[in-house]
Scaffold this motif. Structure first.
Motif, PDB file in Angstrom:
ATOM      1  N   PRO A 266       0.760  -1.180  -0.011  1.00  0.00           N
ATOM      2  CA  PRO A 266      -0.067   0.115   0.104  1.00  0.00           C
ATOM      3  C   PRO A 266       0.703   1.122   0.154  1.00  0.00           C
ATOM      4  O   PRO A 266       1.746   1.270   0.662  1.00  0.00           O
ATOM      5  N   ARG A 267       0.569   2.190  -0.705  1.00  0.00           N
ATOM      6  CA  ARG A 267       1.246   3.369  -0.803  1.00  0.00           C
ATOM      7  C   ARG A 267       0.294   4.698  -0.710  1.00  0.00           C
ATOM      8  O   ARG A 267      -0.727   4.718  -1.216  1.00  0.00           O
ATOM      9  N   SER A 268       0.887   5.718   0.132  1.00  0.00           N
ATOM     10  CA  SER A 268       0.201   6.580   0.564  1.00  0.00           C
ATOM     11  C   SER A 268       0.238   7.773  -0.595  1.00  0.00           C
ATOM     12  O   SER A 268      -0.638   8.821  -0.698  1.00  0.00           O
ATOM     13  N   ASP A 269       1.108   7.701  -1.445  1.00  0.00           N
ATOM     14  CA  ASP A 269       1.402   8.820  -2.427  1.00  0.00           C
ATOM     15  C   ASP A 269       0.885   8.571  -4.050  1.00  0.00           C
ATOM     16  O   ASP A 269       0.925   9.277  -4.666  1.00  0.00           O
ATOM     17  N   ARG A 270       0.130   7.540  -3.798  1.00  0.00           N
ATOM     18  CA  ARG A 270      -0.388   7.004  -5.423  1.00  0.00           C
ATOM     19  C   ARG A 270      -1.858   6.721  -5.044  1.00  0.00           C
ATOM     20  O   ARG A 270      -2.542   6.288  -3.958  1.00  0.00           O
ATOM     21  N   ASP A 271      -2.532   6.976  -6.259  1.00  0.00           N
ATOM     22  CA  ASP A 271      -4.188   6.832  -6.171  1.00  0.00           C
ATOM     23  C   ASP A 271      -4.232   5.237  -6.598  1.00  0.00           C
ATOM     24  O   ASP A 271      -3.606   4.739  -7.397  1.00  0.00           O
ATOM     25  N   GLN A 272      -4.859   4.550  -5.453  1.00  0.00           N
ATOM     26  CA  GLN A 272      -4.647   2.832  -5.927  1.00  0.00           C
ATOM     27  C   GLN A 272      -6.134   2.362  -5.468  1.00  0.00           C
ATOM     28  O   GLN A 272      -6.506   2.902  -4.310  1.00  0.00           O
ATOM     29  N   GLU A 273      -6.657   1.735  -6.249  1.00  0.00           N
ATOM     30  CA  GLU A 273      -7.952   1.266  -6.044  1.00  0.00           C
ATOM     31  C   GLU A 273      -7.876   0.211  -5.186  1.00  0.00           C
ATOM     32  O   GLU A 273      -8.589   0.093  -4.098  1.00  0.00           O
ATOM     33  N   GLU A 274      -7.059  -0.779  -5.477  1.00  0.00           N
ATOM     34  CA  GLU A 274      -6.762  -1.890  -4.527  1.00  0.00           C
ATOM     35  C   GLU A 274      -5.326  -2.532  -4.820  1.00  0.00           C
ATOM     36  O   GLU A 274      -4.624  -2.316  -5.704  1.00  0.00           O
ATOM     37  N   LEU A 275      -4.864  -3.603  -3.972  1.00  0.00           N
ATOM     38  CA  LEU A 275      -3.642  -4.031  -4.028  1.00  0.00           C
ATOM     39  C   LEU A 275      -3.654  -5.265  -4.956  1.00  0.00           C
ATOM     40  O   LEU A 275      -4.736  -5.643  -4.836  1.00  0.00           O
ATOM     41  N   THR A 276      -2.636  -5.405  -5.728  1.00  0.00           N
ATOM     42  CA  THR A 276      -2.387  -6.811  -6.390  1.00  0.00           C
ATOM     43  C   THR A 276      -1.586  -7.748  -5.810  1.00  0.00           C
ATOM     44  O   THR A 276      -0.337  -7.453  -6.139  1.00  0.00           O
ATOM     45  N   PRO A 277      -1.859  -8.685  -5.104  1.00  0.00           N
ATOM     46  CA  PRO A 277      -1.067  -9.712  -4.618  1.00  0.00           C
ATOM     47  C   PRO A 277      -0.484 -10.580  -6.022  1.00  0.00           C
ATOM     48  O   PRO A 277      -0.889 -10.603  -6.903  1.00  0.00           O
ATOM     49  N   ILE A 278       0.769 -11.104  -5.673  1.00  0.00           N
ATOM     50  CA  ILE A 278       1.272 -11.999  -6.668  1.00  0.00           C
ATOM     51  C   ILE A 278       0.610 -13.177  -6.372  1.00  0.00           C
ATOM     52  O   ILE A 278       0.481 -13.839  -5.317  1.00  0.00           O
ATOM     53  N   LYS A 279       0.344 -13.617  -7.564  1.00  0.00           N
ATOM     54  CA  LYS A 279      -0.751 -14.798  -7.745  1.00  0.00           C
ATOM     55  C   LYS A 279       0.318 -16.031  -7.347  1.00  0.00           C
ATOM     56  O   LYS A 279       1.759 -16.160  -7.658  1.00  0.00           O
ATOM     57  N   GLY A 280      -0.368 -17.162  -6.772  1.00  0.00           N
ATOM     58  CA  GLY A 280       0.496 -18.478  -6.407  1.00  0.00           C
ATOM     59  C   GLY A 280       1.408 -18.206  -5.199  1.00  0.00           C
ATOM     60  O   GLY A 280       1.307 -17.305  -4.418  1.00  0.00           O
ATOM     61  N   THR A 281       2.153 -19.284  -5.013  1.00  0.00           N
ATOM     62  CA  THR A 281       2.948 -19.338  -3.768  1.00  0.00           C
ATOM     63  C   THR A 281       4.306 -19.536  -4.125  1.00  0.00           C
ATOM     64  O   THR A 281       4.654 -19.983  -5.386  1.00  0.00           O
ATOM     65  N   VAL A 282       5.350 -19.307  -3.084  1.00  0.00           N
ATOM     66  CA  VAL A 282       6.797 -19.693  -3.578  1.00  0.00           C
ATOM     67  C   VAL A 282       7.044 -21.138  -3.734  1.00  0.00           C
ATOM     68  O   VAL A 282       6.545 -21.934  -2.882  1.00  0.00           O
ATOM     69  N   PRO A 283       7.672 -21.600  -4.895  1.00  0.00           N
ATOM     70  CA  PRO A 283       7.710 -23.306  -4.953  1.00  0.00           C
ATOM     71  C   PRO A 283       8.447 -23.752  -3.979  1.00  0.00           C
ATOM     72  O   PRO A 283       9.519 -23.216  -3.521  1.00  0.00           O
ATOM     73  N   SER A 284       8.119 -24.987  -3.601  1.00  0.00           N
ATOM     74  CA  SER A 284       8.960 -25.843  -2.359  1.00  0.00           C
ATOM     75  C   SER A 284      10.040 -26.113  -3.396  1.00  0.00           C
ATOM     76  O   SER A 284      10.072 -26.423  -4.394  1.00  0.00           O
ATOM     77  N   PRO A 285      11.200 -26.491  -2.349  1.00  0.00           N
ATOM     78  CA  PRO A 285      12.626 -26.573  -2.983  1.00  0.00           C
ATOM     79  C   PRO A 285      12.822 -27.859  -3.654  1.00  0.00           C
ATOM     80  O   PRO A 285      13.412 -27.846  -4.728  1.00  0.00           O
ATOM     81  N   ASP A 286      11.821 -28.818  -3.366  1.00  0.00           N
ATOM     82  CA  ASP A 286      11.833 -30.050  -4.315  1.00  0.00           C
ATOM     83  C   ASP A 286      10.994 -30.163  -5.646  1.00  0.00           C
ATOM     84  O   ASP A 286      11.209 -31.024  -6.225  1.00  0.00           O
TER      85      ASP A 286
END
Lengths: 303, 343
Positions: B262-282
């Motif tokens: 979230p940023r206070s200096d920008r007009d932001q409708e909503e946050l865009t999360p990164i889809k998915g998760t960090v892959p497991s090491p194996d």
């Protein structure tokens, strides 16, 4: 902003300092306070203290010698003259028990001390360095554990020859696995503490970390284990002497005395009864004290 | 790379953990520079290998972890060539580290004074008297009031912020050239966070040291760092100076991180999360590690791992989009700056 913070902190510190002035109990007083809550443990503790004093002072107060043979008065029943009676050679049983106390306590403390001296470093090294060293040490310990206790002690005593010193060594060797395992476990836990990483990041050497930061963390399980082990060490030693593998006559060792009384158990039971009772009392005292100690030293059970 | 002289150059650092399930490559070919007197931020999600990178620099990796290769040049000397004994002389003396949890990073059974004196004892052989004198100076320097009284107090008698100050005092006792701060403010509340960051900055200017700031908080990066290395799955994906990174992020992962903030200096409708998760090491992808979560990924991204390349202005990117081999949309816009409220 920084100045403001410092001012705030100063206010804060005054409060903290006042809190500081409330007297903190010393660790020993605190420990005794917690031990006191467990009445049985306290009784065990005082019994051990009392017996230790008796074993040191007692021999000076007694008029008889444990090896004085008085054939005329053999098999006397307990009386005012012979409190616990006399045995088949007319030796005073009370005198012998008092003199024998130092052997019993000596074997107990000695073997546990020796066992700890060997087991604690092994456990620390195994837990601290891990990997192959850990594997090597712990498999050796497993081999030791594979023998039943009394059998291992018997084997060692038959190799070294029967004497009280050899019994102590045998029991000590059997104490090693217990110490090594308990210490390894505590070391594994202590090693993962963040402050150990922090002190390592400051350039501390392994030896310094082990002595200043790991050892204090493993000391309380070691103390508890030692106290409880003293009881079983005394039992094992008495057992070996009973079998004739330990103390040799005419040494007034309780296990050996028990053996002496074995032949007369139906006619003159008191010859075996009093040494037997003595063993029971000492072992019981160490056991209940050890239990209480465990509770008192466990910070999770505080208050 | 940067034009400044570097105090620390990490090249192709690889650290793995050998577990029963096989090798886990926690740090897999990490390369970055720390310019002298500056602050480098290492940013990444949990498990991206940023803490392991820090521990590797000081060679504090213990069994079953192992540094498999690479180079860690400190003042031109490769630290990986040094013996454990030589390394001990560097730890706490030339390179110091502060940890995340001030509650657990101090031994509860020793007083503050005993713990700070430890540094002086190890590196300068100072006794109790001289050590205490220096410890008081250090406590004053990190802004702890009435340091003489603090010296005999135990860690539990101090607040979290105070404890972190004590940690900093311990780490800086021997005036190191490089301080590695592993999430130094994560465990503190917001007002104390600002104080501690301010303090580190002040001390950096005063002692002329360089700082490696490890964090997952882009706010901390914006506030304190000069350069930033963004890590993902044990690899650096973007290295840039802090202004460039925030103004014109290029790697899709960096863009994703910024968009989820979230940023206070920008007009932001909503946050865009990164889809998915960090892959497991194996089940690490064979191509670009970020490809499965990347909105721009092509078959090239899934099949081949891009290298960390210079893209000018001292910036380095590990992404196919900025190479000649890119086979996706040639006019792809990874980052479109939103309109700022201030215009």
């Amino acid at each position: 902003m920084a100045n403001q913070n410092i001012e705030q902190n100063t206010d804060h510190s005054e409060v903290e300092l006042q809190a500081m002035n409330v007297k903190k109990p010393s660790p020993w007083k605190d420990f005794y306070k917690r031990l006191k809550r467990n009445k049985a443990a306290l009784i065990g503790f005082y019994t051990i203290v009392f017996l230790s004093i008796v074993s040191i002072v007692g021999p000076f107060l007694l008029s008889m010698d444990p090896s004085d043979v008085d054939v005329i008065n053999k098999f006397s029943r307990p009386s005012a003259e012979h409190w616990f009676g006399t045995d088949h050679m007319g030796r005073d049983i009370f005198t012998r028990i008092v003199y024998g106390m130092k052997y019993t306590l000596g074997v107990g403390f000695g073997s546990v001390f020796l066992g700890a001296i060997m087991g604690v470093p092994l456990g620390i090294v195994a837990g601290y360095y891990g990997g192959r060293i850990d594997n090597f040490i712990m498999r050796l310990i497993d081999i030791l554990l594979a023998f039943p206790g009394i059998l291992l002690a018997l084997a060692i005593v038959s190799i070294l020859g029967g004497s009280l010193v050899n019994v102590t060594i045998a029991v000590a060797i059997y104490a090693i696995p217990g110490f090594a395992r308990i210490v390894r476990g505590s070391t594994l836990a202590a090693k993962k503490l963040e402050y150990v990483d922090a002190i390592r990041a400051l350039g501390s050497s392994d030896l310094r970390i082990i002595f200043k930061h790991i050892l204090p963390n493993v000391s309380s399980p070691v103390i508890v284990n030692a106290t409880l082990y003293i009881a079983s060490a005394i039992l094992t030693a008495a057992g070996l002497s009973f079998l004739g593998m330990g103390a040799q006559p005419p040494m007034p060792e309780w296990g050996a005395m028990l053996n002496d009384g074995r032949d007369y158990i139906f006619d003159a039971g008191y010859i075996a009864f009093f040494p037997g009772m003595a063993i029971v009392i000492v072992v019981l005292a160490f056991n209940i004290f050890g239990d209480g100690l465990r509770d008192a030293l466990d910070p999770k059970l505080k208050n | 790379m940067s034009t400044n002289e570097s105090i620390l150059e990490v090249t192709d650092l690889r650290t793995s953990f050998f577990t029963e399930g096989g090798e886990v490559k926690a740090v897999d070919g990490v390369t970055f520079d720390v310019p002298a007197g500056k602050t480098l931020g290492i940013v990444g999600e949990s498990g991206s290998g940023k803490s392991i990178t820090a521990m590797s620099i000081l060679q504090l990796i213990s069994h079953p972890g192992k540094i498999k290769g690479g180079e860690i040049k400190f003042r031109g000397k490769n630290l990986l060539d040094l013996s454990e004994k030589e390394m001990r002389k560097i730890r706490g003396n030339q390179i110091s580290m502060i940890f995340q949890e001030p509650m657990t990073s101090l031994n509860p059974t020793y007083t503050v004074g005993q713990q700070i004196r430890e540094s002086y004892k190890i590196h300068q052989g100072l006794g109790k008297k001289e050590g205490s004198k220096r410890a008081i100076e250090m406590l004053k320097l990190v802004g702890i009031p009435s340091p003489e009284k603090r010296l005999d107090q135990y860690p539990f008698e101090l607040s979290g912020g105070m404890r972190q100050r004590v940690m900093i005092a311990m780490a800086l006792a021997c005036k190191p050239d490089l301080l590695i701060a592993d999430e130094p403010t994560t465990a503190l509340d917001v007002t104390i966070q600002a104080q501690i960051l301010e303090l580190i900055k002040e001390l950096q200017d005063e002692l002329g040291m360089s700082v490696v700031m490890i964090t997952h908080d882009l706010g901390v990066v914006a506030e304190t760092c000069d350069y930033v290395a963004v890590m993902y799955c044990g690899k650096v994906v973007e290295y840039a100076d802090v202004r460039t990174l925030f103004k014109n992020p290029r790697h899709p992962y960096t863009v994703g991180l910024l968009k989820s903030l979230p940023r206070s200096d920008r007009d932001q409708e909503e946050l865009t999360p990164i889809k998915g998760t960090v892959p497991s090491p194996d089940e690490m992808p064979v191509g670009c590690r970020f490809a499965p979560r990347c909105p721009f990924a092509t078959n090239l991204c899934h099949e081949k791992l891009p290298s960390l390349d210079d893209v000018g202005d001292g910036e380095q990117i590990r992404c196919w989009i900025y190479t000649d081999e890119w086979n996706g949309d040639p006019g792809v816009k990874v980052y479109e700056p939103e309109r700022t409220t201030e215009g």
